[in-house]
Design a protein around this motif. Structure first.
Motif, mmCIF file in Angstrom:
data_model
loop_
_atom_site.group_PDB
_atom_site.id
_atom_site.type_symbol
_atom_site.label_atom_id
_atom_site.label_comp_id
_atom_site.label_asym_id
_atom_site.label_seq_id
_atom_site.Cartn_x
_atom_site.Cartn_y
_atom_site.Cartn_z
ATOM 1 N N ALA A 10 0.784 -1.196 0.000
ATOM 2 C CA ALA A 10 0.000 0.000 0.000
ATOM 3 C C ALA A 10 0.815 1.244 0.000
ATOM 4 O O ALA A 10 0.305 2.268 -0.329
ATOM 5 N N ASP A 11 2.033 1.234 0.298
ATOM 6 C CA ASP A 11 2.811 2.452 0.338
ATOM 7 C C ASP A 11 4.256 2.116 0.479
ATOM 8 O O ASP A 11 4.649 1.022 0.339
ATOM 9 N N GLY A 12 5.046 3.147 0.826
ATOM 10 C CA GLY A 12 6.467 2.955 0.937
ATOM 11 C C GLY A 12 6.824 1.811 1.804
ATOM 12 O O GLY A 12 7.529 0.915 1.420
ATOM 13 N N ALA A 13 6.341 1.831 3.043
ATOM 14 C CA ALA A 13 6.572 0.708 3.896
ATOM 15 C C ALA A 13 5.685 -0.398 3.454
ATOM 16 O O ALA A 13 6.056 -1.553 3.386
ATOM 17 N N TRP A 190 14.339 -9.620 3.453
ATOM 18 C CA TRP A 190 13.000 -9.110 3.717
ATOM 19 C C TRP A 190 12.878 -8.537 5.125
ATOM 20 O O TRP A 190 12.231 -7.526 5.340
ATOM 21 N N LEU A 191 13.509 -9.168 6.109
ATOM 22 C CA LEU A 191 13.513 -8.635 7.464
ATOM 23 C C LEU A 191 14.197 -7.276 7.499
ATOM 24 O O LEU A 191 13.745 -6.355 8.187
ATOM 25 N N TYR A 196 13.811 -1.496 7.991
ATOM 26 C CA TYR A 196 14.141 -0.181 7.428
ATOM 27 C C TYR A 196 12.889 0.675 7.245
ATOM 28 O O TYR A 196 12.850 1.845 7.623
ATOM 29 N N THR A 197 11.849 0.080 6.643
ATOM 30 C CA THR A 197 10.630 0.847 6.403
ATOM 31 C C THR A 197 9.910 1.168 7.714
ATOM 32 O O THR A 197 9.266 2.212 7.824
ATOM 33 N N VAL A 199 11.371 1.785 10.628
ATOM 34 C CA VAL A 199 12.097 2.902 11.248
ATOM 35 C C VAL A 199 11.819 4.206 10.506
ATOM 36 O O VAL A 199 11.487 5.228 11.118
ATOM 37 N N MET A 200 11.934 4.176 9.172
ATOM 38 C CA MET A 200 11.781 5.397 8.378
ATOM 39 C C MET A 200 10.329 5.852 8.262
ATOM 40 O O MET A 200 10.047 7.054 8.241
ATOM 41 N N GLY A 201 9.411 4.894 8.193
ATOM 42 C CA GLY A 201 8.016 5.239 7.952
ATOM 43 C C GLY A 201 7.158 5.333 9.179
ATOM 44 O O GLY A 201 6.028 5.835 9.108
ATOM 45 N N PHE A 202 7.665 4.860 10.332
ATOM 46 C CA PHE A 202 6.839 4.919 11.541
ATOM 47 C C PHE A 202 7.613 5.324 12.788
ATOM 48 O O PHE A 202 7.302 6.342 13.406
ATOM 49 N N ALA A 203 8.604 4.534 13.171
ATOM 50 C CA ALA A 203 9.257 4.738 14.467
ATOM 51 C C ALA A 203 9.896 6.121 14.591
ATOM 52 O O ALA A 203 9.657 6.846 15.568
ATOM 53 N N LEU A 204 10.715 6.491 13.603
ATOM 54 C CA LEU A 204 11.394 7.786 13.663
ATOM 55 C C LEU A 204 10.409 8.951 13.570
ATOM 56 O O LEU A 204 10.457 9.876 14.405
ATOM 57 N N PRO A 205 9.478 8.965 12.589
ATOM 58 C CA PRO A 205 8.496 10.053 12.551
ATOM 59 C C PRO A 205 7.641 10.128 13.803
ATOM 60 O O PRO A 205 7.362 11.218 14.307
#
Length: 344
Positions: A10-13, A190-191, A196-197, A199-205
């Motif tokens: 559905a999206d980047g992550a 895949w892990l 990566y996604t 961290v970048m798409g949820f955790a950090l923001p």
């Protein structure tokens, strides 16, 4: 081991979402009530997302003309969310038919565009939380960083950064096997992609937003206590911003955390039952719903956007002045109070 992709990215992550379901659990030719229900929900989310974000874009271009950094970021957020909805029918079609009918090039294009728009949406929201803090904490000190021109430069960088972030992974998608799914190199690969996604798409923001809004609320309370313990306007502003902060953070977490949780859980399932696959498809839809939630939050939490929406949607009656809409142009940056209470 035989795998099939239950829910497309559905999206980047989300672009790297692959729900593995054993073939004997998945019905290819039988469309049941669940499939029809999900197709209808996808359609509803798509229509609401396109209509809501289009309304925000028109309101900013027509009534505000991006006169502040806040509205520049909101414009880019609405643009990313609206464009993200364009790819939703392709995703819903594959989920509904269990087949990608649009070709390999369209598969890669949809995944790239979905990834760019999803990451840009999250990055804009994150930058807006920092912008809200700067507007309240030390507006004079940060004034030169909060001009429309500076916001446009930052927004352009966010779009470019989203492209660079998503492109290497999105290009791993192909429709050679009849489904638009990633070409998996290995479980470890895949892990790494999921981590990566996440961290970048949820955790950090999420961390940056929470920190910025916490600092904003603490600053509000400190200023109110320094000014006057009986300042009713200060109490009102603090309550309004608190509601805005809680709504934004909670909705963001509710829409995205289940998606990432299911993604990681799927890695440790040797055989995913149909119930898990259906639940996964629902959380994918839930993550999509984030893109249509922002305009609703604007309408509920921002007095200025309510005025803008009323101006655009309420017909003007020439025969009855009392029935006319208020078409006064409202500047989203006309006061510090209004500036900090705009949804971010």
């Amino acid at each position: 081991k035989s795998y099939e992709n239950k829910s497309i990215v559905a999206d980047g992550a989300r672009d790297y979402n692959h729900t593995y379901v054993d073939e004997h659990f998945y019905y290819v030719d039988n469309v049941d009530g669940f499939g029809i229900t999900m197709a209808i929900l996808y359609l509803v989310v798509c229509i609401v997302g396109l209509a809501g974000n289009s309304l925000v874009i028109v309101a900013i271009l027509k009534l505000d003309k991006m006169s502040s950094s806040t509205t520049v970021y909101i414009f880019n957020l609405a643009l990313a969310d609206g464009l993200f909805m364009v790819g939703l029918p392709f995703i819903a079609s594959q989920n509904f038919q269990n087949h990608w009918m649009f070709g390999d090039i369209a598969c890669k294009a949809v995944m790239v565009l979905d990834g760019i728009n999803q990451f840009t949406s999250v990055f804009c929201l994150t930058v807006m939380s920092i912008d809200r803090y700067m507007a309240l904490a030390e507006p004079l000190r940060f004034a030169r960083f909060r001009t429309p021109r500076c916001a446009k430069i930052v927004s352009a960088f966010l779009w470019l950064f989203s492209l660079l972030t998503i492109l290497p992974m999105a290009l791993h998608f192909s429709a050679v096997g009849g489904l638009c799914i990633p070409d998996l190199v290995s479980d470890a690969w895949w892990l790494g992609v999921l981590s990566y996604t996440f961290v970048m798409g949820f955790a950090l923001p999420f961390t940056v937003m929470t920190a910025s809004y916490t600092a904003l609320l603490l600053t509000l309370r400190s200023q109110r206590l320094r000014t006057s313990t009986s300042n009713q306007e200060g109490h009102r502003l603090e309550r309004q911003v608190t509601k805005m902060v809680v709504a934004v953070v909670v909705v963001f977490g509710m829409c995205w955390l289940p998606f990432y949780t299911f993604n990681f859980c799927s890695l440790y399932q040797s055989g995913l039952v149909l119930t898990f696959a259906r639940a996964f498809e629902f959380v994918v839809l839930l993550s999509y719903s984030w893109s249509c939630a922002n305009p609703i939050l604007y309408a509920c939490l921002s007095d200025t956007f309510r005025r803008h929406f009323r101006t655009l949607l309420c017909p003007v009656s020439k025969s009855s002045p009392s029935m006319q809409c208020n078409t006064e142009r409202y500047d989203l940056n006309d006061t510090v109070v209004r500036d900090v209470t705009i949804l971010a």
